[in-house]
Design a protein around this motif. Structure first.
Motif, mmCIF file in Angstrom:
data_model
loop_
_atom_site.group_PDB
_atom_site.id
_atom_site.type_symbol
_atom_site.label_atom_id
_atom_site.label_comp_id
_atom_site.label_asym_id
_atom_site.label_seq_id
_atom_site.Cartn_x
_atom_site.Cartn_y
_atom_site.Cartn_z
ATOM 1 N N GLU A 124 14.125 13.100 35.776
ATOM 2 C CA GLU A 124 14.456 14.515 35.549
ATOM 3 C C GLU A 124 15.527 14.650 34.461
ATOM 4 O OE1 GLU A 124 15.827 18.435 38.173
ATOM 5 O OE2 GLU A 124 15.642 16.454 39.094
ATOM 6 N N ARG A 125 16.480 13.707 34.442
ATOM 7 C CA ARG A 125 17.513 13.757 33.407
ATOM 8 C C ARG A 125 16.913 13.550 32.025
ATOM 9 N NH1 ARG A 125 19.912 9.910 30.819
ATOM 10 N NH2 ARG A 125 19.021 8.315 32.210
ATOM 11 N N GLN A 126 16.006 12.585 31.903
ATOM 12 C CA GLN A 126 15.343 12.352 30.615
ATOM 13 C C GLN A 126 14.504 13.566 30.195
ATOM 14 O OE1 GLN A 126 13.416 8.652 31.826
ATOM 15 N NE2 GLN A 126 14.642 7.560 30.292
ATOM 16 N N THR A 127 13.843 14.172 31.168
ATOM 17 C CA THR A 127 13.021 15.345 30.861
ATOM 18 C C THR A 127 13.874 16.496 30.373
ATOM 19 O OG1 THR A 127 11.460 14.664 32.587
ATOM 20 C CG2 THR A 127 11.308 16.923 31.810
ATOM 21 N N ALA A 128 15.069 16.651 30.926
ATOM 22 C CA ALA A 128 15.929 17.769 30.550
ATOM 23 C C ALA A 128 16.325 17.705 29.089
ATOM 24 C CB ALA A 128 17.164 17.782 31.437
ATOM 25 N N VAL A 129 16.499 16.486 28.550
ATOM 26 C CA VAL A 129 16.865 16.319 27.131
ATOM 27 C C VAL A 129 15.734 16.810 26.234
ATOM 28 C CG1 VAL A 129 17.466 14.659 25.343
ATOM 29 C CG2 VAL A 129 18.423 14.430 27.647
ATOM 30 N N VAL A 130 14.496 16.423 26.578
ATOM 31 C CA VAL A 130 13.335 16.800 25.767
ATOM 32 C C VAL A 130 13.056 18.295 25.877
ATOM 33 C CG1 VAL A 130 10.880 16.356 25.361
ATOM 34 C CG2 VAL A 130 12.391 14.483 26.033
#
Length: 464
Positions: free
Chosen positions: A27-33
């Protein structure tokens, strides 16, 4: 079982935490994108944003249906159906894929366009640390099981040992081994049972010992009438019948002496023997009788002993027997004690030696019974008072009977030298009906004074 019921849920919790941790990273990686997509759909910018997340997870991020041309960035793992479902729901979706799971999050690009950001989560990430946790929990469970089995074994062994010890002691006690005792141990119930068994064994020993002493005392009382019979038999002629009577009396005396000595033998722990009627304080046991008048007892017994004394040319007197002197001692017990004292005078002093019995009712609440003789006296009074000890070859029970009667009367006994020059045995007993007194005197001071005070009879007996 309790350990397993506790550790299995704990292992499942650890597994769930590992999965939630992997999803949180995705979820953290998705938030950046997603943050970049809300600004621009430029593929180059998006790739830079993906690269900025860092770590090996960079290769697991992909973007689907980007722009009008349906451009895709990265390598996807989710099925088209799962991507469509995420786009239609406008909410994150977790979809199972070969080798792990995919975290799918839709992004509204405007103008009716929707992109889906996918982060692939391999199974190794979902189960990261779970295997080690299961091994650790398994080791703890095994250790707890082994410890519980060992503790249970020790507790069971202790209980079984205590139970076997109790059963063995009870069996030995039932077979007559009265010296058996148990060290109370184990659970509280078994410890209390062991303690109760020890108390019971001690009580049995005390009862048997008291029974033997009672038999010895009763046998000793028979010696008084036997002494009178023997003296009467000596006055008979030398006929065959007289000799037969004397032989029978002598045989009876021998048998009584054997009985007394047998009862004085220590109790064999393997052979239960009989309890003398004696209280824990050493006093004579109650026979159900009430108190008596010392003066009356002395008058009654002196009627018998004066005849015996006359046959032996002894001068005897009873002094102070005109006034009542009540005590709490039963009449039969006091009579037995008086017979024992006078019997000792008759038996162990030469013929012609005088004796006297004096009764004194003191104002300080005590009644004094004193027996004096003109014989050689008692060289070791302390030893003479010990039960079974004798300096004249007798059973050594007479003075012990006197002591127990004195204790039963809340008093004491003193042996010393009397006014006649021989032994003086003083029995002090509490007055059953004492007069009011202002300054009571200690009984020991009274006994010492009575054993030492001079008497007007001293000179009269010396003249005689």
């Amino acid at each position: 079982m309790v350990a397993l019921a506790f550790l299995i849920p704990l292992g499942l919790v650890v597994q769930q935490l590992a999965r939630e941790r992997a999803l949180a990273d995705a979820e953290r990686q998705t938030a950046v994108v997603v943050a970049v997509l809300t600004v621009t759909t430029d593929p180059l910018s998006i790739e830079r944003a993906i690269a900025s997340t860092g770590g090996p997870a960079v290769t697991r991020v992909s973007v689907h249906n980007l722009g009008d041309e349906g451009t895709e960035i990265g390598t996807g793992h989710a099925r088209p159906g799962d991507l469509s479902r995420a786009a239609d729901q406008a909410a994150p979706v977790i979809a199972p894929v070969p080798g792990g799971e995919s975290y799918l999050e839709p992004v509204d690009l405007g103008s009716g366009r929707t992109a889906v950001v996918e982060v692939f989560i391999p199974e190794s990430e979902l189960d990261n640390g779970v295997a080690g946790a299961w091994w650790a929990l398994g080791a703890v469970a095994l250790g707890l099981i082994i410890a519980s089995v060992w503790v249970a074994d020790r507790l069971a062994a202790k209980i079984i040992m205590s139970a076997r010890q109790l059963a063995g002691a009870a069996g030995a006690l039932s077979e007559g081994y009265l010296d058996v005792r148990i060290d109370p141990q184990g659970p509280r119930e078994l410890s209390e049972a062991s303690f109760a068994l020890n108390v019971m064994a001690d009580r049995i020993m005390a009862l048997l010992s008291n029974e033997r002493e009672l038999v010895a005392d009763l046998s000793h009382r028979l010696r008084t009438p036997l002494t009178a019979l023997r003296l009467d038999a000596e006055t008979l002629d030398d006929s065959q019948d007289a000799e037969r009577i004397r032989d029978a009396i002598a045989a009876l005396e021998v048998e009584i002496d054997k009985l007394i000595r047998a009862m004085r033998e220590p109790i064999d722990a393997h052979s239960p023997t009989p309890d003398r009627g004696e209280r824990a304080d050493g006093a004579a046991a109650s026979t159900g009788e009430e108190g008596c008048d010392v003066a009356e007892v002395v008058r009654d017994r002196m009627m018998f002993w004066s005849a015996v004394a006359g046959d032996q040319e002894r001068e005897c007197k009873a002094i102070g027997v005109d006034a009542p002197a009540p005590v709490t001692v039963p009449k039969s017990e006091l009579a037995a004690a008086l017979d024992a004292l006078i019997g000792n005078v008759i038996r162990y002093t030469p013929q012609g030696v005088p004796f006297e019995v004096t009764v004194t009712r003191r104002e300080d609440g005590y009644v004094v019974l004193r027996v004096e003789d003109g014989g050689p006296g008692i060289p070791d009074p302390e030893k003479a008072m010990q039960r079974g000890e004798s300096q004249q070859g007798s059973t050594g029970l007479g003075l012990d009977i006197v002591r127990r009667v004195a204790v039963a009367g809340n008093g004491t006994v003193n042996i010393g030298t009397g006014a006649l020059g021989g032994a003086s045995v003083v029995i002090v007993m509490a007055d059953a009906d004492p007069a009011p007194k202002e300054e009571p005197s200690p009984s020991r001071w009274l006994v010492g004074r009575l054993s030492r005070e001079p008497s007007e009879r001293r000179s009269r007996w010396k003249k005689a």
